[in-house]
Write a protein that holds these residues in place. Structure first.
Motif, mmCIF file in Angstrom:
data_model
loop_
_atom_site.group_PDB
_atom_site.id
_atom_site.type_symbol
_atom_site.label_atom_id
_atom_site.label_comp_id
_atom_site.label_asym_id
_atom_site.label_seq_id
_atom_site.Cartn_x
_atom_site.Cartn_y
_atom_site.Cartn_z
ATOM 1 N N ASP A 76 50.652 -70.167 85.228
ATOM 2 C CA ASP A 76 51.464 -69.032 84.791
ATOM 3 C C ASP A 76 50.657 -67.746 84.947
ATOM 4 O OD1 ASP A 76 52.195 -67.041 82.440
ATOM 5 O OD2 ASP A 76 53.972 -68.254 82.805
ATOM 6 N N ALA A 77 51.111 -66.842 85.792
ATOM 7 C CA ALA A 77 50.351 -65.637 86.125
ATOM 8 C C ALA A 77 50.091 -64.768 84.893
ATOM 9 C CB ALA A 77 51.083 -64.833 87.197
ATOM 10 N N GLU A 78 51.070 -64.632 84.013
ATOM 11 C CA GLU A 78 50.883 -63.813 82.825
ATOM 12 C C GLU A 78 49.842 -64.423 81.890
ATOM 13 O OE1 GLU A 78 54.525 -62.952 80.849
ATOM 14 O OE2 GLU A 78 55.391 -61.847 82.544
ATOM 15 N N SER A 79 49.832 -65.735 81.798
ATOM 16 C CA SER A 79 48.845 -66.412 80.971
ATOM 17 C C SER A 79 47.440 -66.184 81.527
ATOM 18 C CB SER A 79 49.156 -67.917 80.912
ATOM 19 O OG SER A 79 48.214 -68.599 80.116
ATOM 20 N N VAL A 80 47.311 -66.213 82.832
ATOM 21 C CA VAL A 80 46.008 -65.967 83.463
ATOM 22 C C VAL A 80 45.541 -64.540 83.194
ATOM 23 C CG1 VAL A 80 44.845 -65.727 85.692
ATOM 24 C CG2 VAL A 80 46.285 -67.734 85.237
ATOM 25 N N GLU A 81 46.438 -63.586 83.332
ATOM 26 C CA GLU A 81 46.096 -62.188 83.044
ATOM 27 C C GLU A 81 45.632 -62.041 81.596
ATOM 28 O OE1 GLU A 81 45.924 -59.602 84.990
ATOM 29 O OE2 GLU A 81 46.989 -60.193 86.808
ATOM 30 N N SER A 82 46.300 -62.731 80.689
ATOM 31 C CA SER A 82 45.933 -62.658 79.270
ATOM 32 C C SER A 82 44.556 -63.267 79.022
ATOM 33 C CB SER A 82 46.976 -63.388 78.418
ATOM 34 O OG SER A 82 48.231 -62.734 78.489
ATOM 35 N N LEU A 83 44.241 -64.335 79.746
ATOM 36 C CA LEU A 83 42.920 -64.957 79.608
ATOM 37 C C LEU A 83 41.814 -63.981 79.993
ATOM 38 C CD1 LEU A 83 40.772 -67.193 79.457
ATOM 39 C CD2 LEU A 83 41.495 -67.899 81.759
ATOM 40 N N ILE A 84 41.953 -63.351 81.137
ATOM 41 C CA ILE A 84 40.910 -62.425 81.601
ATOM 42 C C ILE A 84 40.819 -61.229 80.653
ATOM 43 C CG2 ILE A 84 40.143 -60.961 83.484
ATOM 44 C CD1 ILE A 84 39.956 -64.031 83.959
ATOM 45 N N ALA A 85 41.961 -60.742 80.184
ATOM 46 C CA ALA A 85 41.950 -59.628 79.225
ATOM 47 C C ALA A 85 41.258 -60.033 77.932
ATOM 48 C CB ALA A 85 43.383 -59.173 78.946
ATOM 49 N N ALA A 86 41.478 -61.264 77.478
ATOM 50 C CA ALA A 86 40.835 -61.738 76.248
ATOM 51 C C ALA A 86 39.319 -61.805 76.422
ATOM 52 C CB ALA A 86 41.386 -63.110 75.870
ATOM 53 N N ALA A 87 38.868 -62.254 77.578
ATOM 54 C CA ALA A 87 37.428 -62.312 77.846
ATOM 55 C C ALA A 87 36.822 -60.916 77.894
ATOM 56 C CB ALA A 87 37.173 -63.047 79.161
ATOM 57 N N GLU A 88 37.536 -60.001 78.514
ATOM 58 C CA GLU A 88 37.053 -58.614 78.602
ATOM 59 C C GLU A 88 37.011 -57.967 77.221
ATOM 60 O OE1 GLU A 88 38.635 -57.678 83.159
ATOM 61 O OE2 GLU A 88 39.872 -57.156 81.429
ATOM 62 N N ASP A 89 38.027 -58.252 76.406
ATOM 63 C CA ASP A 89 38.054 -57.694 75.047
ATOM 64 C C ASP A 89 36.927 -58.272 74.194
ATOM 65 O OD1 ASP A 89 40.252 -56.178 75.681
ATOM 66 O OD2 ASP A 89 41.707 -57.519 74.734
ATOM 67 N N ALA A 90 36.646 -59.561 74.360
ATOM 68 C CA ALA A 90 35.647 -60.229 73.529
ATOM 69 C C ALA A 90 34.230 -59.835 73.905
ATOM 70 C CB ALA A 90 35.811 -61.747 73.633
ATOM 71 N N PHE A 91 33.974 -59.698 75.198
ATOM 72 C CA PHE A 91 32.587 -59.522 75.637
ATOM 73 C C PHE A 91 32.370 -58.342 76.594
ATOM 74 C CE2 PHE A 91 32.703 -64.208 74.746
ATOM 75 C CZ PHE A 91 31.872 -64.172 73.630
ATOM 76 N N GLY A 92 33.429 -57.583 76.888
ATOM 77 C CA GLY A 92 33.261 -56.374 77.683
ATOM 78 C C GLY A 92 33.433 -56.518 79.174
ATOM 79 N N GLY A 93 33.624 -57.718 79.662
ATOM 80 C CA GLY A 93 33.796 -57.911 81.100
ATOM 81 C C GLY A 93 33.715 -59.375 81.452
#
Length: 255
Positions: free
Chosen positions: A69-86
């Motif tokens: 699911d493309a939206e789920s993938v986008e959310s995963l990367i955004a969550a990683a960026e939010d948690a650790f900055g990139g």
């Protein structure tokens, strides 16, 4: 030399990170110093991996994802960026080989084929694509695709799986060309690993023995034996390695 394997100050996203090879890679990345975001469809399983990493002194953040699911993938990367900055490392480990996709070509269910393509091939591409900006901004961005010996040779009665793993090897090579020199893209190609993924095969003594007979090291791999090569490819120790596929197969492809 040992410092070349240090992943401190790196953020690694590992799909299919709740068990088996994915869990071993997530824990291996954390042991090398990375902040890790293991992700899978099952939140509780991922949280157990995060708890284990934190108990060992590492940093981790749990995330859920359906790589199909493309939206789920986008959310995963955004969550990683939010948690650790990139995001500095993407490990595409999520994979399926459903019953409906097994058998002789005339017996393969096309829905099983579609699911295998969606997870093993499209999902891996989508994860790398979603993380592209972070990877290119990183000082040493890397993608590690978990392919298979089935991406290097044929395997009977596993046609969709073999096709997607061959495709993942191809994407590894073409993506490495397009993203060089900023991002390195490589793959590991495991042989048969003692995880839940091959439980069905191991329950059949005849199949189990035939697989062992085909493997020069005469045993199945432990998941941790795939984690080491993945950490290597993500680290500066592999700084001149891109577009490569590292067979971790006990000698399977040497025959």
């Amino acid at each position: 030399m040992q410092d070349q394997f240090d992943l401190s100050d790196r953020v690694a996203v590992v799909t299919g990170g709740s068990r088996g090879i994915g869990r071993a890679i997530a824990e291996g990345m954390a042991a090398a110093g990375a902040s890790v975001v293991p992700a899978s469809r099952t939140t509780a399983d991922v949280e157990r991996v995060v708890e284990s990493i934190r108990e060992d002194g590492g940093e981790a953040h749990a995330a859920t994802v359906d790589v199909a699911d493309a939206e789920s993938v986008e959310s995963l990367i955004a969550a990683a960026e939010d948690a650790f900055g990139g995001v500095d490392v993407v490990v595409n480990n999520a994979g399926v080989n459903p019953d409906g996709a097994l058998g002789k070509p005339e017996d393969v269910d096309l829905d099983g084929l579609d699911l295998t393509v969606d997870v093993n091939l499209r999902g891996a591409f989508a994860c790398a694509q979603a993380a592209a900006e972070s990877l290119q901004e990183s000082d040493g961005g890397t993608v590690v695709n978990v392919a298979s010996v089935g991406g290097l040779v044929g395997l009977p009665r596993q046609h969709p799986y073999v096709a997607t793993k061959h495709g993942l090897v191809g994407i590894t090579k073409s993506m490495a060309l397009d993203w060089a020199p900023d991002v390195r893209v490589n793959a590991v190609a495991p042989g048969y690993v003692a995880t839940e993924f091959i439980e069905g095969a191991l329950e059949n003594d005849s199949i189990k023995q035939s697989l062992l007979d085909r493997t020069p090291l005469e045993r199945f791999a432990d998941p941790e034996e795939i984690a080491g090569p993945a950490v290597f490819l993500a680290s500066d120790a592999a700084s001149y390695v891109t577009g490569s596929v590292l067979a971790v197969d006990g000698g399977w492809t040497a025959k």
